[in-house]
Design an enzyme around this catalytic site. Structure first.
Site, PDB file in Angstrom:
ATOM      1  N   CYS A 162       2.028  -1.091   0.660  1.00  0.00           N
ATOM      2  CA  CYS A 162       1.558  -0.556  -0.608  1.00  0.00           C
ATOM      3  C   CYS A 162       2.727  -0.088  -1.451  1.00  0.00           C
ATOM      4  O   CYS A 162       3.894  -0.211  -1.068  1.00  0.00           O
ATOM      5  CB  CYS A 162       0.602   0.617  -0.361  1.00  0.00           C
ATOM      6  SG  CYS A 162      -0.750   0.226   0.781  1.00  0.00           S
ATOM      7  N   ARG A 181      -2.625  -0.092  -3.492  1.00  0.00           N
ATOM      8  CA  ARG A 181      -2.883  -0.564  -2.131  1.00  0.00           C
ATOM      9  C   ARG A 181      -2.866  -2.075  -2.003  1.00  0.00           C
ATOM     10  O   ARG A 181      -3.473  -2.794  -2.796  1.00  0.00           O
ATOM     11  CB  ARG A 181      -4.242  -0.042  -1.642  1.00  0.00           C
ATOM     12  CG  ARG A 181      -4.494  -0.354  -0.172  1.00  0.00           C
ATOM     13  CD  ARG A 181      -5.859   0.104   0.293  1.00  0.00           C
ATOM     14  NE  ARG A 181      -6.018  -0.143   1.723  1.00  0.00           N
ATOM     15  CZ  ARG A 181      -7.182  -0.298   2.326  1.00  0.00           C
ATOM     16  NH1 ARG A 181      -8.301  -0.231   1.624  1.00  0.00           N
ATOM     17  NH2 ARG A 181      -7.233  -0.529   3.629  1.00  0.00           N
ATOM     18  N   LEU A 182      -2.162  -2.535  -0.972  1.00  0.00           N
ATOM     19  CA  LEU A 182      -2.301  -3.884  -0.447  1.00  0.00           C
ATOM     20  C   LEU A 182      -3.085  -3.743   0.851  1.00  0.00           C
ATOM     21  O   LEU A 182      -2.566  -3.240   1.854  1.00  0.00           O
ATOM     22  CB  LEU A 182      -0.934  -4.526  -0.189  1.00  0.00           C
ATOM     23  CG  LEU A 182      -0.944  -5.925   0.435  1.00  0.00           C
ATOM     24  CD1 LEU A 182      -1.587  -6.926  -0.515  1.00  0.00           C
ATOM     25  CD2 LEU A 182       0.464  -6.377   0.792  1.00  0.00           C
ATOM     26  N   VAL A 187      -4.558  -4.278   4.282  1.00  0.00           N
ATOM     27  CA  VAL A 187      -4.207  -5.088   5.453  1.00  0.00           C
ATOM     28  C   VAL A 187      -5.012  -4.675   6.677  1.00  0.00           C
ATOM     29  O   VAL A 187      -5.499  -5.509   7.430  1.00  0.00           O
ATOM     30  CB  VAL A 187      -2.690  -4.978   5.741  1.00  0.00           C
ATOM     31  CG1 VAL A 187      -2.331  -5.662   7.060  1.00  0.00           C
ATOM     32  CG2 VAL A 187      -1.882  -5.594   4.612  1.00  0.00           C
ATOM     33  N   GLY A 217       3.289   0.840   4.438  1.00  0.00           N
ATOM     34  CA  GLY A 217       3.838   0.341   5.694  1.00  0.00           C
ATOM     35  C   GLY A 217       2.772   0.065   6.723  1.00  0.00           C
ATOM     36  O   GLY A 217       1.584  -0.069   6.417  1.00  0.00           O
ATOM     37  N   ASP A 238      -4.804   2.936  10.114  1.00  0.00           N
ATOM     38  CA  ASP A 238      -3.619   3.665  10.566  1.00  0.00           C
ATOM     39  C   ASP A 238      -3.272   4.792   9.599  1.00  0.00           C
ATOM     40  O   ASP A 238      -2.606   5.758   9.968  1.00  0.00           O
ATOM     41  CB  ASP A 238      -2.429   2.723  10.770  1.00  0.00           C
ATOM     42  CG  ASP A 238      -2.031   1.956   9.518  1.00  0.00           C
ATOM     43  OD1 ASP A 238      -2.839   1.887   8.568  1.00  0.00           O
ATOM     44  OD2 ASP A 238      -0.912   1.399   9.487  1.00  0.00           O
ATOM     45  N   SER A 242       8.824 -12.190   9.991  1.00  0.00           N
ATOM     46  CA  SER A 242      10.134 -12.739   9.645  1.00  0.00           C
ATOM     47  C   SER A 242      11.110 -12.570  10.807  1.00  0.00           C
ATOM     48  O   SER A 242      10.994 -11.644  11.607  1.00  0.00           O
ATOM     49  CB  SER A 242      10.668 -12.014   8.399  1.00  0.00           C
ATOM     50  OG  SER A 242      12.040 -12.278   8.199  1.00  0.00           O
TER      51      SER A 242
END
Length: 617
Positions: free
Chosen positions: A2, A50-51, A53, A79, A103, A380
């Site tokens: 986020c 917010r993203l 997830v 995060g 979380d 990654s």
């Protein structure tokens, strides 16, 4: 993942400042395209984009913890906490009750239970702020390796903070964006000085640190740092431990309520992560791993080896795809894509600073933009070279024992020289970039944790490892965060798990290179996962286009800018040096300044114009 921001003012009434707080929050829209929130109180304004997830419905922020209807604390968080399930169980055993599966809620309750000491208990990548309503104080916390960014700007009666500088700059109290001599030195030195955010008055929260802001003081505290101790294990045990750690790390980082993929370059690092992710998803019954790679039109057919790259990535990428059965897509770009004005403007906007590395930033942004159409989370292979010792300069004695940061002494440094070679002579003397680098280097060496009795090459390689894990990796993590979050893509970096970093940091260099090659431990740990071609491949960095048309376009744009009248960068740049770089054919016959420096020149000028930066030296 986020975007967070906020404002604390112990004397004002921020309930009347909602418009400014909203403007700060709006700057984080790219980082959080799914939702937004703003919490206002007399002395605190807390913003969040917010993203989504984890727990799509239940993880909205800012999140407030209350007791008997009385609010206790407010959290804004960016995060992932990879051990949140264990922490949730531990907190539940202490009597905490949870209303969501996120979380975020675990993190908030962890603060209520352990206060500032919660940071040591977290495994993840994170940057968060907690406003303690009872005490009226702010706590800023950043993860151990600095994967997630966090900036702050102290005020006489409080503080501004945000995931990126743009959130802070959106508040009038930050004033006109100003860069002084030290800020310019940081911009042009290609070192990463702890806390230096380039803009005057602004700071980064240092990795592994907290910042607490009260009415009386601002206090910085280190909660984690690398330590040196004897390595207890033999080679077989060490390889086995690395493998066990990687399996656990990747398994934890596969947790997601949205589509997930990997970034695959065909190198040892990303291929190992992709192979482990493929196994992990298979065990979960979640189907095949999706992977993506960047490529350029005609790159493989016309590739020319250089001092950093022996071969193009694509053949190795496809070997891995066939070997593990991934669902893969190559994202193929051309020079027109890389030079598109809107794309380059987006890259600068993502960075907030002219610190990019030319087409390698632009192509990464375009890669992530393409991936975002299919996935929200990507794993990654970033940071494996810093952890395991993968760069070619780790094996060049002249570079290893040079009295500076190793990457500055490497043969490939000219590609990252930036605009420095084009500065006016009087300004270059005043800034004294070599002196600034030397001071930064000495400061970093003074921090290295020593091991009693360690001498010679082992002692030096511990220093080299420390420099990369605390300085160089920050440059790469910043780039990866900004380019991915600019399009709302969460990138996870398994090799930055602190357990792995701590373990490998204390493994002797002789063991890290037991087969005479780079990243020996990782290669051995992944031996049964990868095709022989990848296991035998030498380190090759992220690709850079070799299309002559791209370089011609860069030169043409620089010439148009130089010939078009007064430019914003005029007080800093020597036009004769710019002209010489434009006229130099290719990269031969002199310092590697032409393409890299011209890209830096174009970005510097665009930054000065768009951010209306005041240079004060």
């Amino acid at each position: 993942m986020c975007g967070i921001c906020g404002w604390v003012d112990f004397k004002g009434d921020l309930q009347q400042a909602g418009a400014v707080a909203q403007a700060m929050t709006d700057t984080m829209a790219c980082r959080g395209p799914d939702d937004e929130g703003l919490w206002l109180a007399p002395h605190a304004a807390i913003g969040h984009r917010r993203l989504a997830v984890i727990d799509i419905e239940g993880g909205r922020q800012p999140m407030v913890a209350d007791e008997d209807g009385q609010p206790l604390a407010v959290l804004t968080y960016s995060g992932e906490i990879y051990n949140f399930i264990e922490l949730r169980a531990e907190l539940a055993a202490q009597g905490h009750r949870f209303l969501t599966h996120s979380d975020t809620e675990v993190l908030l309750h962890a603060y209520l239970e352990w206060g500032e000491d919660l940071a040591e208990r977290l495994n993840g990548m994170f940057a968060f702020a907690i406003w303690d309503i009872r005490r009226e104080e702010l706590l800023l916390v950043r993860d151990r390796m600095g994967i997630k960014p966090l900036y702050y700007y102290p005020l006489p009666d409080g503080v501004l903070f945000g995931s990126e500088p743009k959130a802070i700059l959106a508040n009038p109290l930050a004033g006109t964006p100003t860069v002084d001599a030290d800020g310019l030195r940081e911009l042009m030195s290609f070192v990463k000085s702890p806390e230096n955010a380039v803009y005057r008055g602004m700071y980064e929260v240092r990795p592994g640190h907290t910042v607490r802001v009260t009415r009386e003081f601002l206090c910085r505290r280190r909660y984690w740092h690398l330590e040196s101790h004897e390595h207890p294990d033999d080679l077989a045990t060490t390889v086995g431990t690395v493998r066990e750690l990687l399996e656990d790390i990747v398994t934890r980082q596969l947790i997601s309520d949205v589509p997930l993929c990997t970034l695959l370059s065909g190198g040892l690092d990303s291929s190992t992560i992709t192979a482990l992710a493929a196994r992990g998803l298979e065990e979960l019954g979640a189907g095949k791993i999706r992977s993506f790679a960047v490529d350029f039109t005609g790159y493989s057919e016309n590739f020319t080896p250089d001092e950093m790259r022996d071969a193009p990535d694509t053949p190795y990428v496809h070997d891995v795809v066939r070997h593990i059965g991934a669902e893969h897509a190559d994202i193929v770009l051309d020079s027109a894509d890389l030079m598109h004005p809107a794309v380059r403007a987006a890259v600068l906007r993502a960075r907030d600073l002219p610190i990019g590395i030319g087409d390698m930033d632009t192509s990464l942004h375009l890669l992530f933009r393409a991936i975002r159409g299919h996935s929200t989370v990507a794993l990654s292979g970033e940071s494996a070279d810093e952890v395991f010792g993968g760069y070619r300069w780790f094996f060049d004695p002249e570079v290893v024992f040079a009295d500076t940061f190793p990457w500055l002494a490497s043969a490939g440094f000219g590609h990252f020289a930036g605009v420095g070679p084009l500065l006016r002579e009087d300004l270059a003397r005043k800034l004294d970039i070599p002196g600034y680098r030397a001071d930064s280097y000495r400061q970093a060496l003074d921090e290295v944790p020593r091991l009693e009795g360690e001498e010679g090459l082992e002692r030096r390689m511990r220093e080299i490892s420390y420099l990369h894990l605390t300085r160089f990796v920050q440059i790469l993590l910043d780039r990866k965060d900004r380019m991915s979050m600019a399009v709302g893509l969460e990138v996870r970096v398994p090799f930055c798990d602190h357990r792995l970093v701590e373990y490998v940091f204390n493994t002797p260099w002789a063991m890290k290179t037991f087969d005479g090659r780079e990243k020996s431990l990782l290669r051995a740990a992944a031996a049964d996962l990868l095709p022989p071609s990848v296991l035998g491949r030498r380190k090759s960095p992220y690709p850079s286009t070799q299309d002559p048309a791209y370089e011609e376009a860069v030169r043409a744009e620089a010439a148009r800018l130089l010939d078009g009248g007064p430019i914003a960068a005029a007080p800093l740049i020597d036009p004769d040096r710019v002209r010489a770089a434009i006229d130099r054919p290719g990269e031969g016959g002199g310092p590697v300044v032409s393409r890299a420096s011209l890209e830096g020149f174009l970005q510097l000028n665009a930054w000065l114009e768009r951010y209306r930066v005041q240079i004060d030296i």
